[in-house]
Design a protein around this motif. Structure first.
Motif, short mmCIF file in Angstrom:
data_model
loop_
_atom_site.label_atom_id
_atom_site.label_comp_id
_atom_site.label_asym_id
_atom_site.label_seq_id
_atom_site.Cartn_x
_atom_site.Cartn_y
_atom_site.Cartn_z
N MET A 174 -10.85 2.26 0.00
CA MET A 174 -13.07 1.69 -0.22
C MET A 174 -12.48 -0.39 0.10
SD MET A 174 -15.81 1.01 -0.51
CE MET A 174 -15.87 2.79 -0.79
N GLU A 223 -2.01 4.27 -9.77
CA GLU A 223 -1.23 4.61 -8.10
C GLU A 223 -0.18 4.31 -7.86
OE1 GLU A 223 -4.32 5.81 -5.08
OE2 GLU A 223 -4.10 2.87 -4.39
N ALA A 258 2.08 3.51 -4.15
CA ALA A 258 2.35 3.30 -2.39
C ALA A 258 2.26 4.14 -1.69
CB ALA A 258 3.46 2.23 -2.43
N PRO A 259 2.44 5.06 -1.91
CA PRO A 259 3.09 6.59 -0.78
C PRO A 259 1.35 7.02 -1.57
CG PRO A 259 4.33 6.31 -1.83
CD PRO A 259 4.45 5.01 -2.59
N GLU A 260 1.17 7.47 -2.99
CA GLU A 260 -0.20 7.14 -3.09
C GLU A 260 -1.92 7.01 -2.28
OE1 GLU A 260 0.82 9.39 -7.10
OE2 GLU A 260 -0.68 7.42 -7.12
N ASN A 300 -5.96 -4.99 -9.49
CA ASN A 300 -4.94 -4.66 -7.90
C ASN A 300 -3.52 -4.34 -9.01
OD1 ASN A 300 -7.05 -5.46 -6.57
ND2 ASN A 300 -6.77 -3.59 -5.66
N PRO A 301 -2.52 -4.20 -7.93
CA PRO A 301 -1.54 -4.17 -8.29
C PRO A 301 -0.59 -5.22 -8.29
CG PRO A 301 -1.50 -2.35 -7.26
CD PRO A 301 -2.83 -2.78 -7.55
N ARG A 340 -3.90 8.42 -0.05
CA ARG A 340 -5.63 8.40 -0.99
C ARG A 340 -6.19 7.77 0.98
NH1 ARG A 340 -8.06 4.47 -2.68
NH2 ARG A 340 -6.51 3.48 -2.57
N GLU A 392 -9.26 8.91 3.30
CA GLU A 392 -10.69 8.80 3.12
C GLU A 392 -11.44 7.94 4.79
OE1 GLU A 392 -10.13 6.66 -0.76
OE2 GLU A 392 -10.10 5.10 -0.17
N ASN A 426 7.50 2.17 -7.38
CA ASN A 426 6.31 2.29 -8.05
C ASN A 426 6.32 2.59 -9.39
OD1 ASN A 426 4.14 1.51 -4.70
ND2 ASN A 426 5.71 3.74 -5.19
N MET A 473 -4.33 -1.15 -1.88
CA MET A 473 -3.26 0.16 -3.42
C MET A 473 -4.61 -0.28 -4.31
SD MET A 473 0.12 -0.24 -4.11
CE MET A 473 1.00 0.57 -6.60
N PRO A 512 3.39 2.71 -11.52
CA PRO A 512 1.77 2.89 -11.91
C PRO A 512 1.45 2.56 -13.43
CG PRO A 512 2.71 5.08 -11.30
CD PRO A 512 3.86 4.32 -11.50
#
Lengths: 220, 220
Positions: free
Chosen positions: B1, B91, B93-95, A51-52, B99, B103, A119, B87, A121
């Motif tokens: 997920m 990607e 944080a807004p994405e 994860n980030p 998502r 989901e 961000n 996260m 990415p």
């Protein structure tokens, strides 16, 4: 403490070959019920998520000047940045910003509000930069800095800044200061293909306005 | 997920036994030049850093109501929360918030500003919750939700909320809405010893005002 493999975005597990639970081989595949590839152990079936990481730091203010650090480590050795580094397990983002400010600039600050969240990415990072008030003038270079200095706006070494998220943070800071009001700014910085390094910047509050930015150095 | 081991804060590597690069044993020790224990490979000396994870989500607004999800997975099965989750690499944080909202709630939203940033150092997580506008009423439970419903303030099931960071976010949200102005709130939530679960909450803009909070459920 900055790990260079993290700083350039590889992450400690990005090239995972073996399961850290049982030492069997791992395979990059999409686990059942998931929708993206993970390293999954071929034997014990442990899923190893990646994860980030968060980079936390601050703009330390003293009257009309702010504190910059000249990097003594790669990447971007010799270029300037704000005190900032990877947030550690067991601490909060403000604690990480305070710790990094002391480690890199030997400076004590009182944190104010969150100023930018960027961000990145392409390197799996999120920058959190707080505004802060420098408590005294007893600062100086920590192990990861060659120099630590207070800069007024007109003297900022824009051509020698290390990181795009920090350049953008400083541009927003001086723009807000000129208007007399500091907001909290959320944006994305995405690296474009090729050299020299070019980035595309998009702010959450105005996603249609995409800007481009280049950083001075093309070292890794 | 959501991976349950991450959701309860263990992290995929927290119990690391073997090096993911070379399969040799690792030892938890402080590397040279560092100041905290890391898993270090006994053979190839790779340092395996572990860092906090980001949970991103949103308060999706429709007129005076907001969207809540009833959890279909552990931890906190059957309790209510905002759409939010880990996260992912690659990607923003807004994405991640968009998502997860799709989901878990099959909902499409337009994100507004960052509303809360909560640090949970006892489980190595940072929550980033955005305000958002629900674009239509075509939502419903995703695989990880039993139900998804719009709630007005007076109907919020406070006694059946899953997570303290979400409870605090909603309290701040309704307080700001009553005042007609939404800020960006930064705070820490630290779990106290013992059962049932109790938490100590401290906001960055008023660190002297420490509050206590209990969550309804004491399941793991």
């Amino acid at each position: 403490m900055i790990d260079t493999s993290q700083a350039i975005g590889l992450g400690s597990n990005a090239t995972m070959k073996f399961c850290s639970s049982c030492a069997s081989t791992v395979t990059l595949r999409i686990p059942a019920g998931d929708n993206r590839p993970r390293f999954v152990c071929d034997s014990c079936h442990t899923i190893h998520y990646q994860n980030p990481n968060i980079v936390a730091g601050c703009i330390a203010e003293w009257e009309d000047r702010i504190l910059l650090c000249k990097r003594a480590i790669e990447p971007r050795y010799g270029l300037w940045t704000l005190p900032a580094g990877f947030m550690e397990n067991g601490e909060t983002a403000p604690e990480a910003a305070l710790r990094e400010t002391y480690e890199e600039a030997r400076a004590r600050v009182q944190l104010n509000s969150l100023f930018t969240l960027f961000n990145l990415p392409h390197i799996n990072q999120v920058y959190l930069i707080f505004r802060a008030r420098l408590l005294d003038l007893e600062f100086g270079p920590g192990d990861e800095s060659l120099a630590v200095e207070l800069y007024e706006e007109s003297a900022i070494p824009w051509e020698k800044m290390a990181f795009p998220a920090i350049m953008e943070t400083l541009k927003l800071y001086f723009a807000d200061r000129a208007e007399g009001h500091f907001g909290t700014h959320i944006g994305d910085i995405e690296r474009q293909q090729g050299e020299p390094r070019r980035y595309r910047i998009r702010m959450l509050d105005n996603p249609a306005a995409i800007r481009n930015l280049s950083t001075p150095d093309s070292s890794p």
